[in-house]
Design an enzyme around this catalytic site. Sequence first.
Site, PDB file in Angstrom:
ATOM      1  N   THR A   1      15.500  12.273   4.072  1.00 47.10           N
ATOM      2  CA  THR A   1      14.806  13.552   4.192  1.00 47.10           C
ATOM      3  C   THR A   1      15.658  14.622   4.857  1.00 47.10           C
ATOM      4  O   THR A   1      15.579  15.804   4.509  1.00 47.10           O
ATOM      5  CB  THR A   1      13.499  13.364   4.996  1.00 47.10           C
ATOM      6  OG1 THR A   1      12.657  12.448   4.301  1.00 47.10           O
ATOM      7  CG2 THR A   1      12.762  14.680   5.169  1.00 47.10           C
TER       8      THR A   1
ATOM      9  N   ASP B   1      17.331   8.314  -1.713  1.00 51.12           N
ATOM     10  CA  ASP B   1      16.143   8.044  -0.917  1.00 51.12           C
ATOM     11  C   ASP B   1      16.291   6.658  -0.310  1.00 51.12           C
ATOM     12  O   ASP B   1      16.720   5.720  -0.980  1.00 51.12           O
ATOM     13  CB  ASP B   1      14.903   8.113  -1.811  1.00 51.12           C
ATOM     14  CG  ASP B   1      13.613   8.057  -1.020  1.00 51.12           C
ATOM     15  OD1 ASP B   1      13.314   6.990  -0.450  1.00 51.12           O
ATOM     16  OD2 ASP B   1      12.902   9.067  -0.976  1.00 51.12           O
TER      17      ASP B   1
ATOM     18  N   SER C   1      14.264   4.422   0.302  1.00 52.11           N
ATOM     19  CA  SER C   1      13.486   3.354  -0.340  1.00 52.11           C
ATOM     20  C   SER C   1      14.293   2.633  -1.407  1.00 52.11           C
ATOM     21  O   SER C   1      13.934   1.530  -1.839  1.00 52.11           O
ATOM     22  CB  SER C   1      12.197   3.923  -0.946  1.00 52.11           C
ATOM     23  OG  SER C   1      12.492   4.852  -1.974  1.00 52.11           O
TER      24      SER C   1
ATOM     25  N   GLN D   1       1.874 -10.717  12.892  1.00 47.10           N
ATOM     26  CA  GLN D   1       1.540  -9.432  12.292  1.00 47.10           C
ATOM     27  C   GLN D   1       1.464  -8.322  13.333  1.00 47.10           C
ATOM     28  O   GLN D   1       1.492  -7.135  12.984  1.00 47.10           O
ATOM     29  CB  GLN D   1       0.205  -9.531  11.539  1.00 47.10           C
ATOM     30  CG  GLN D   1       0.232 -10.471  10.365  1.00 47.10           C
ATOM     31  CD  GLN D   1      -1.103 -10.584   9.660  1.00 47.10           C
ATOM     32  OE1 GLN D   1      -1.964  -9.702   9.790  1.00 47.10           O
ATOM     33  NE2 GLN D   1      -1.309 -11.656   8.907  1.00 47.10           N
TER      34      GLN D   1
END
Length: 336
Positions: A11, A54, A56, A272
């Site tokens: 970004t 990006d 990702s 978790q």
Amino acid sequence: MKVLLIYTGGTIGMVQGPEGDLQPFDFAQVLSHVPELAQLQATVETWQPWEPMDSSEMQPHHWERLATGIFERRDRYSGFVVLHGTDTMAYTASALSFMLQNLGKPIVFTGSQLPIGVLRSDARENLFTSLEVVLQEADGAPVLQEVAIYFEYQLLRANRAYKRSSQAFNAFESPNYPALGEAGVSLQLHETSLWRPTGPVCFAPATDTRVGVLRFFPGMDERLARSICLDAGRDILILQSFGSGNAPNWDWLPTLLDEGQERGICFINASQCPMGGVRQPAYAASRTLRHAGVLSAGDMTLEAVITKSMWLLGQGKQGVAFREGFATNVAGERSL
């Protein structure tokens, strides 16, 4: 002093496209937004290892290329700042902490939640302070000698951090280890929390991606668990358990674990819960995993568990060698 500023994408270097979506643009355009770089008491050189992407899209072969590039340039620079997208920053930074052990130089990852050209962007402060962190010295040596993430006034150990928010400027958190430093009116690094080299430089960039993750949830059935644990060709399977390492008393689970281990699969118990970690003896509900010989991830982040597992496999560690390597605190990634 010379610092290498590495631009991978993210970004921080994006611009709004014709359809309103954010797209990466040229590194030179990024730097045009920060003419103040010339005021630093250091020479800042740049390297763009691939076309801006990006985060990702980041894959382990990108980690290996980045680590190799830093290692090959280690004698030419006092430190390194890596501009990286936030989505997978913790994965890449954690991986490099294992690939580049005992380098003795600062490697600081940073990025932003808003592009650098946006009026309210957090990019400029993150970039400038990351460079300042890299330039900190004491007795002729860098104060920081590990891989870290700097974001929104906090410096965090890379393999202890995870992305906690997609919207807040303080996007990263280190739930089980204190911050390495804070930036306010002055820049404070906490020397008692910093990692120090434990031996000679160890450059080991290879990875092996035969790692899987199974997250427990109420109602999960044996068919789903078997497809992920036994049928996907994984050597390492990370079980994301409840609380402090607890697993449901499913009658099929012990059989599945036994069958997996007979095939050479190593199971790891990771909570978790981001904070606290696995303490397998704490509850009777953890007995199934404990008695099955499942490894404990302790208080490691999921990002560190995944990248360390891939890294150990990449070094040819299997069986006992993997178990011993995983239990060892290699780069400050675990306390339990």
